[in-house]
Design a protein around this motif. Structure first.
Motif, short mmCIF file in Angstrom:
data_model
loop_
_atom_site.label_atom_id
_atom_site.label_comp_id
_atom_site.label_asym_id
_atom_site.label_seq_id
_atom_site.Cartn_x
_atom_site.Cartn_y
_atom_site.Cartn_z
N ALA A 64 -15.98 72.25 0.14
CA ALA A 64 -15.15 71.75 1.24
C ALA A 64 -15.82 72.00 2.59
O ALA A 64 -15.68 71.19 3.51
CB ALA A 64 -13.78 72.40 1.20
N SER A 65 -16.54 73.10 2.71
CA SER A 65 -17.18 73.41 3.99
C SER A 65 -18.28 72.42 4.35
O SER A 65 -18.67 72.31 5.51
CB SER A 65 -17.75 74.83 3.97
N GLN A 66 -18.77 71.68 3.37
CA GLN A 66 -19.83 70.71 3.61
C GLN A 66 -19.30 69.29 3.79
O GLN A 66 -20.08 68.36 3.98
CB GLN A 66 -20.85 70.75 2.47
N LEU A 67 -18.00 69.13 3.73
CA LEU A 67 -17.40 67.80 3.94
C LEU A 67 -17.18 67.55 5.42
O LEU A 67 -16.89 68.49 6.17
CB LEU A 67 -16.07 67.70 3.18
N PRO A 68 -17.30 66.30 5.84
CA PRO A 68 -17.11 65.97 7.26
C PRO A 68 -15.63 65.93 7.63
O PRO A 68 -15.02 64.88 7.73
CB PRO A 68 -17.75 64.59 7.39
N THR A 69 -15.04 67.09 7.80
CA THR A 69 -13.63 67.18 8.18
C THR A 69 -13.43 68.36 9.12
O THR A 69 -14.21 69.31 9.10
CB THR A 69 -12.72 67.32 6.94
N GLN A 70 -12.39 68.29 9.91
CA GLN A 70 -12.10 69.38 10.83
C GLN A 70 -11.33 70.51 10.16
O GLN A 70 -11.29 71.63 10.66
CB GLN A 70 -11.29 68.86 12.02
N HIS A 71 -10.70 70.22 9.02
CA HIS A 71 -9.87 71.21 8.33
C HIS A 71 -10.26 71.30 6.85
O HIS A 71 -9.51 70.87 5.98
CB HIS A 71 -8.40 70.86 8.46
N PRO A 72 -11.42 71.87 6.54
CA PRO A 72 -11.84 71.94 5.14
C PRO A 72 -10.94 72.81 4.28
O PRO A 72 -10.85 72.60 3.08
CB PRO A 72 -13.26 72.49 5.20
#
Length: 94
Positions: A64-72
């Motif tokens: 999740a930390s490598q996904l392009p999102t502000q709230h992984p």
């Protein structure tokens, strides 16, 4: 006479219920796998996991930390479920 058959050679009610329940579960989840696979491809989950290298375990929070999102953090549970489902279909190893 087998323990799973009655005196008329038919499967017992419990076995019929079990088979019906398994079939119902299969039908209810048959549409889920294609959606999860599509989401995994759209999110590049396979690429993220492949970049980690062979035989490397990645936790859902690391993915999740490598996904392009502000709230992984909000995705960790969903990713865990997706990874588990993909592993049950032998697309990933746990």
């Amino acid at each position: 006479m087998s323990s799973t058959q009655n005196q008329f050679g038919k499967p017992s009610i419990n076995e019929e219920d079990d088979d019906a329940c398994l079939y119902a579960m299969l039908l209810s989840s048959s549409h889920i796998f294609p959606m999860v696979l599509n989401a995994a491809i759209d999110l590049n989950l396979f690429e993220i996991i492949a970049r980690a290298g062979p035989d490397v375990y990645m936790s859902p929070s690391e993915i999740a930390s490598q996904l392009p999102t502000q709230h992984p953090d909000a995705l960790i549970c969903s990713i865990a479920c997706c990874v588990y489902l993909l592993a049950t279909h032998f697309l990933l190893a746990l």
